[in-house]
Design a protein around this motif. Structure first.
Motif, mmCIF file in Angstrom:
data_model
loop_
_atom_site.group_PDB
_atom_site.id
_atom_site.type_symbol
_atom_site.label_atom_id
_atom_site.label_comp_id
_atom_site.label_asym_id
_atom_site.label_seq_id
_atom_site.Cartn_x
_atom_site.Cartn_y
_atom_site.Cartn_z
ATOM 1 N N ALA A 70 10.731 -3.202 -12.227
ATOM 2 C CA ALA A 70 10.585 -2.206 -13.329
ATOM 3 C C ALA A 70 9.250 -1.719 -13.170
ATOM 4 N N LYS A 71 8.875 -0.327 -13.356
ATOM 5 C CA LYS A 71 7.725 0.347 -13.264
ATOM 6 C C LYS A 71 7.500 0.767 -14.811
ATOM 7 N N PRO A 72 6.694 0.149 -15.620
ATOM 8 C CA PRO A 72 6.577 0.747 -16.957
ATOM 9 C C PRO A 72 5.414 1.386 -16.745
ATOM 10 N N LEU A 73 5.171 2.556 -18.003
ATOM 11 C CA LEU A 73 4.122 3.513 -17.988
ATOM 12 C C LEU A 73 3.188 3.348 -19.195
ATOM 13 N N VAL A 74 1.912 4.006 -19.083
ATOM 14 C CA VAL A 74 1.176 4.296 -20.475
ATOM 15 C C VAL A 74 0.793 5.726 -20.224
ATOM 16 N N ARG A 75 0.982 6.467 -21.613
ATOM 17 C CA ARG A 75 0.538 7.897 -21.489
ATOM 18 C C ARG A 75 -0.166 8.091 -22.814
ATOM 19 N N TYR A 76 -1.337 8.277 -22.589
ATOM 20 C CA TYR A 76 -2.220 8.414 -23.827
ATOM 21 C C TYR A 76 -1.818 9.844 -24.520
ATOM 22 N N THR A 77 -1.792 9.854 -25.653
ATOM 23 C CA THR A 77 -1.130 10.851 -26.525
ATOM 24 C C THR A 77 -2.076 11.565 -27.460
ATOM 25 N N ASP A 78 -3.093 10.804 -28.295
ATOM 26 C CA ASP A 78 -3.827 11.352 -29.180
ATOM 27 C C ASP A 78 -5.159 10.699 -29.721
ATOM 28 N N PHE A 79 -6.072 11.408 -30.008
ATOM 29 C CA PHE A 79 -7.048 10.731 -30.562
ATOM 30 C C PHE A 79 -6.813 10.668 -32.246
ATOM 31 N N GLY A 80 -6.503 9.548 -32.614
ATOM 32 C CA GLY A 80 -6.041 9.262 -33.992
ATOM 33 C C GLY A 80 -7.418 8.983 -35.032
ATOM 34 N N GLU A 81 -6.783 8.823 -36.249
ATOM 35 C CA GLU A 81 -8.038 8.757 -37.020
ATOM 36 C C GLU A 81 -8.857 7.514 -36.952
ATOM 37 N N SER A 82 -8.285 6.375 -36.411
ATOM 38 C CA SER A 82 -8.938 5.309 -36.336
ATOM 39 C C SER A 82 -8.697 4.635 -34.739
ATOM 40 N N SER A 83 -8.158 5.262 -34.101
ATOM 41 C CA SER A 83 -7.850 4.721 -32.731
ATOM 42 C C SER A 83 -7.452 5.782 -31.637
#
Length: 352
Positions: free
Chosen positions: A278-291
């Motif tokens: 399997a080839k999982p992925l990571v996709r950054y989506t947002d600058f949150g309020e605390s993370s």
């Protein structure tokens, strides 16, 4: 005494023919078992299985024919017996054809990897049509005209259709589901009304589904499914991507976070979904309020596995982050109370 002597010859003929049929049936089965390597997924196996017991029956019928010719009985009784024997032959042949068609349909679905849904409804309709044809052949042999029967059936069918609108609607809706390939046996579906589960059967009136993780079944009328918005999680493929939202602190090294998350996802998928490639992925989506927020995308081979995959992934990822020193921050809110505000500047009064 004369009657007994009259019955001796026919009885011996019938018993002799029956014995020959039993011996022939056993010899054929023994020959097939020892000399023919028959694969269960071939038409030859389907035909042999459908012919099981047929040599015995036909030998018995032939013996009855000879027995009738061997005795002098009235023409009326002879004709009646011939009708009975012909009916038995047609029914036997019809049964063999029905079993063969059912076996061939099953073999076709297995070879095509279930491109069409094999259901109880489809098998019942095919077998019913074959037996109706056999009955029509028998009636034709009896000298009964089929045309008036078909006409009466058409008129009666209109009355039946009016009286059984609900049932007929479900039957045709089931046929529509089968022929349109919207649903197959084994598919996991969700209706617009909220019901969801894996399809176990499509009958002449109902479709049966089993919800995920449940031991009970949900029975839904075919016309309800045909008229509903359906989400089929098994089409076009049975695999799906599971997304798990995650957030890490702003002080984290994003390259390390991505590497650790993917490694953990691979371990979980190899253990739970039995998919080491399997080839999982990571996709950054947002600058949150605390993370800094991102999505971990995990490919799963079946819809049923998603709950267990998410469960194990969250546990494994939390433990791995603690080992690597990656912080998952708590949500932070800054509250400003009224007494903390600076005093408002009040303008000095002016003289008139």
């Amino acid at each position: 005494m004369a009657l007994i002597e009259l019955l001796i010859v026919p009885t011996c003929i019938v018993l002799g023919a029956l014995t020959v049929g039993i011996i022939a049936d056993r010899l054929i089965r023994r020959y097939i078992r020892h000399h023919l390597a028959v694969d269960e997924s071939t038409w030859k196996y389907v035909l042999i299985r459908s012919m099981h017991g047929v040599p015995i029956f036909f030998s018995f019928i032939i013996g009855l024919y000879w027995a009738i010719d061997a005795v002098e009985i009235s023409p009326t009784l002879t004709k009646m017996l011939s009708y009975v024997l012909f009916t038995s032959n047609v029914i036997s042949i019809t049964r063999v054809i029905a079993r063969t068609v059912d076996g061939v349909v099953t073999m076709y679905f297995e070879r095509t990897n279930k491109e069409l849904p094999k259901t109880t409804l489809l098998n019942t309709i095919l077998i019913g049509v074959i037996y109706v044809m056999g009955v029509l052949v028998i009636l034709q042999y009896y000298g009964i005209s089929i045309a008036p029967i078909l006409t009466a059936a058409g008129v009666g069918g209109m009355a039946v259709a009016l009286a059984l609108q609900e049932t007929l609607a479900n039957i045709f809706a089931g046929l529509h589901l089968i022929l349109s390939k919207q649903i197959r046996i084994g598919d996991y579906i969700r209706l617009g009304t909220g019901e969801e589960g894996r399809v176990t059967d499509i009958t002449w009136r109902f479709t049966t589904i089993v919800p995920l993780g449940a031991s009970n079944t949900v029975v839904i009328p075919n016309k309800t499914i045909a008229g509903a918005n359906i989400t089929n999680f098994s089409m076009p493929t049975r695999s799906l991507n599971i997304t798990v939202p995650v957030g890490v602190s702003y002080d984290s090294d994003l390259e390390t976070v991505e590497r650790v998350t993917i490694e953990t996802a691979k371990e979980v998928l190899a253990r739970v979904d039995h998919n080491p490639d399997a080839k999982p992925l990571v996709r950054y989506t947002d600058f949150g309020e605390s993370s800094i927020d991102f999505l971990a995308i995990l490919p799963s081979s079946q819809f049923d596995q998603q709950g267990l995959i998410i469960h194990d992934f969250i546990k494994a990822l939390t433990e791995r982050y603690r080992i690597e020193g990656i912080d998952i921050p708590y949500p932070i809110r800054t509250l400003i109370q009224e007494e903390d505000l600076p005093p408002a500047e009040v303008p000095a009064p002016t003289k008139s």
